[in-house]
Design an enzyme around this catalytic site. Structure first.
Site, PDB file in Angstrom:
ATOM      1  N   THR A  65       0.844  -1.180   0.000  1.00 42.94           N
ATOM      2  CA  THR A  65       0.000   0.000   0.000  1.00 42.94           C
ATOM      3  C   THR A  65       0.889   1.242   0.000  1.00 42.94           C
ATOM      4  OG1 THR A  65      -1.947   0.996   1.028  1.00 42.94           O
ATOM      5  CG2 THR A  65      -0.399  -0.092   2.517  1.00 42.94           C
ATOM      6  N   LYS A  69       3.826   1.325  -3.857  1.00 45.63           N
ATOM      7  CA  LYS A  69       3.373   0.501  -4.986  1.00 45.63           C
ATOM      8  C   LYS A  69       4.307   0.584  -6.202  1.00 45.63           C
ATOM      9  CE  LYS A  69      -1.499   0.443  -3.702  1.00 45.63           C
ATOM     10  NZ  LYS A  69      -2.895   0.680  -4.094  1.00 45.63           N
ATOM     11  N   ASP A 105      -6.127  -3.909  -7.809  1.00 47.17           N
ATOM     12  CA  ASP A 105      -7.031  -2.813  -7.420  1.00 47.17           C
ATOM     13  C   ASP A 105      -8.160  -2.645  -8.436  1.00 47.17           C
ATOM     14  OD1 ASP A 105      -5.712  -2.173  -5.069  1.00 47.17           O
ATOM     15  OD2 ASP A 105      -4.328  -0.794  -6.058  1.00 47.17           O
ATOM     16  N   GLY A 130     -10.402  11.561 -12.402  1.00 46.64           N
ATOM     17  CA  GLY A 130      -9.026  11.378 -11.940  1.00 46.64           C
ATOM     18  C   GLY A 130      -8.200  10.648 -12.986  1.00 46.64           C
ATOM     19  N   GLY A 132      -4.809   9.457 -11.830  1.00 47.57           N
ATOM     20  CA  GLY A 132      -3.636   9.064 -11.042  1.00 47.57           C
ATOM     21  C   GLY A 132      -3.463   7.553 -11.032  1.00 47.57           C
ATOM     22  N   GLY A 133      -2.728   7.077 -10.042  1.00 49.05           N
ATOM     23  CA  GLY A 133      -2.406   5.654  -9.944  1.00 49.05           C
ATOM     24  C   GLY A 133      -3.639   4.771  -9.880  1.00 49.05           C
ATOM     25  N   ARG A 155      -8.361  17.299 -13.948  1.00 52.90           N
ATOM     26  CA  ARG A 155      -8.019  18.740 -13.951  1.00 52.90           C
ATOM     27  C   ARG A 155      -6.859  18.962 -14.895  1.00 52.90           C
ATOM     28  NH1 ARG A 155      -7.229  19.831  -7.598  1.00 52.90           N
ATOM     29  NH2 ARG A 155      -5.563  18.416  -8.130  1.00 52.90           N
ATOM     30  N   TYR A 221     -13.013   4.764   1.271  1.00 50.31           N
ATOM     31  CA  TYR A 221     -14.021   4.013   2.021  1.00 50.31           C
ATOM     32  C   TYR A 221     -14.022   4.438   3.489  1.00 50.31           C
ATOM     33  CZ  TYR A 221     -10.046   1.186   3.498  1.00 50.31           C
ATOM     34  OH  TYR A 221      -8.843   0.777   4.007  1.00 50.31           O
TER      35      TYR A 221
END
Ligand code: ATR
Length: 277
Positions: A65, A69, A105, A130, A132-133, A155, A221
């Site tokens: 985590t 990663k 994921d 988004g 990102g990763g 963005r 979450y």
């Protein structure tokens, strides 16, 4: 001998992985033990040394985590296609002196949406916020589900465009800026994969993207009703969900990869679910 597994991150105090894998092991009667390791941030190679020491000490696999990663991906001998596109690993397996990298994921997210929530994506319009990763990891599993359209909005538009051109011609994928969303109409699924919810912020998404019969999914979450989920609810969306199901499903994928047996997930998702109100 009891097989050893772990999750490594920094910080790691909040992790639910030992609980989840402990319940999986009990249910499937696997002789294994699963711990949490706080990985060292410095020096540069300390993370890799820690993981190699774990494997040398009998570790069979490890979950990764934040913020490790990318380092986990880099240290592997072999990498799956989805880990390669993500450029990141959330699980490693140690076998025959080699290190294998995976990224569950995205497939965990997809399983939660299609199986648990009951929304097959084939032919659906999907909007992902988004680039990102988290989005990198989800793109291939999402495209494999054959949506009619998969729109990535960010963005920083270049980041979304780069991601789309990396995936190339694999499907009906396009990158847009938030300002271009209004004329796009309603989507069956809107996923908030930005890190905005971690700071209590709202991505600048217009309410017009939501369909009342559709689903709004928050990757974070246990944060109750985030600004994104509140916006969706105010727009009349019936189905709102957070990422607890994804958390448990990605764990189940890793467990099956390591142990060759698939655990049940429903009861654990129910146990970990934090009600929105
Ligand atoms: P992760 O690995 O969790 O995806 P990341 O790689 O740091 O995290 O990416 C964070 C994502 O959240 C980015 O897409 C970022 O948008 P930019 O690339 O334009 O910066 C997005 N993000 C973070 N805060 C946001 C906000 N308040 N509104 C919209 N997008 C936001």
């Amino acid at each position: 001998m009891t097989d050893k597994y772990a999750v490594i991150g920094n910080p790691i105090g909040h992790t639910k992985s030992p609980l989840i894998h402990g319940l999986f092991a009990k249910e499937t009667k696997q002789d294994m033990n699963y711990t949490a390791i706080e990985g060292p941030l410095e020096p540069e190679n300390a993370f890799e040394d820690t993981v190699r020491a774990f494997a040398a000490g009998g570790g069979k696999g490890i979950n990764i985590t934040a913020p490790f990663k990318l380092k986990a991906f880099a240290m592997a001998d072999e990498r799956s296609e989805r880990a390669t596109l993500a450029g990141a690993a959330n699980a490693l397996k140690f076998a025959n002196g080699r290190t294998f990298a995976e990224n569950f994921d995205g497939i965990g997210l997809l399983r939660d949406i299609e199986v648990n929530i009951g929304l097959p994506l084939q032919g659906k319009r999907v909007l992902v916020l988004g680039a990102g990763g988290a989005v990198r990891g989800a793109l291939l599993p999402f495209l494999a589900a054959q949506p009619a359209e998969l729109v990535i909005v960010n963005r920083n538009l270049c980041k979304a465009q780069d991601l789309v051109s990396e995936v190339g011609s694999k499907g009906p994928l396009r990158a847009l800026g938030y300002g271009e969303l209004e004329p796009m109409g309603q989507f069956d699924l809107v996923v908030n994969a930005t890190s905005a919810s971690l700071t209590g912020d709202l991505p600048p998404v217009p309410p017009s993207v939501f369909s009342p019969e559709g689903t709004a999914y928050e990757l974070a979450y246990g944060k109750k009703l985030t600004p994104f989920l509140r916006l969706a609810r105010n727009a009349g969306v019936q189905g709102i969900a957070d990422g607890v199901g994804m958390l448990v499903e990605q764990a189940a994928e890793a467990f099956e990869w390591w142990r060759g047996v698939r655990p049940q997930t429903r009861a654990i998702i129910d146990q970990l679910t934090v009600p929105f109100d």
